[in-house]
Design a protein around this motif. Sequence first.
Motif: not given
Length: 183
Positions: A13-18, A20-21, A42-49, A66-70
């Motif tokens: 849900v949080l990934g969708k809100l913010y 993230y792919p 990218f401090p604090g960000i965890r991205l796939c390879a 793609r963020r839902i967060c305005p």
Amino acid sequence: MSEIAEKVFADRVLGKLYGYPQCCVDFYVGSPPDALRRTKGFPGIRLCAKCRDKELEDVVTDLNSRRICPQPFPMGPTEEDYQNLMSDSRFTTDEQAWLLANKNRVVPPEDPFHQLLLDFHRSMNELNANTEASIAAEPHRENFFQAVRELNGDEMIGVVLNRIHKAMHARVVEQVKAGYLKV
């Protein structure tokens, strides 16, 4: 729902809100904690390879698209945004229920240090713009305007440091009273 299933659901849900792919959300929820190292640069960000080698500007543009967060990346929703999120049709009924039950995880608490630094940043930009405008209007007084800018900048830095010191002092007192620190 088990604790692990609840965490995975919450992370999705949080990934969708913010914004993230899906590949990064899948990577995050499917990886053990030791595999979730921070992405370089990218401090604090965890991205796939696949995504971690992208340029920061491309990542930010992609997340914001793609963020839902305005609020733009990396900011979280405000209190005012929260009510609109509850009715956003991109969330399922279960996701809306989770968002409603977990407001404290969605709307970040107000951070006085962050606000202080933002205010300082805005004030310094305003001071620099005013100095440039004054120099443009009266170029023969440039040295005076530069001196005034430096003195005002030093004064603003002093105010910020004093406020940070005061807040840190209050925090230490709270920790001593709560028994977390021994005197």
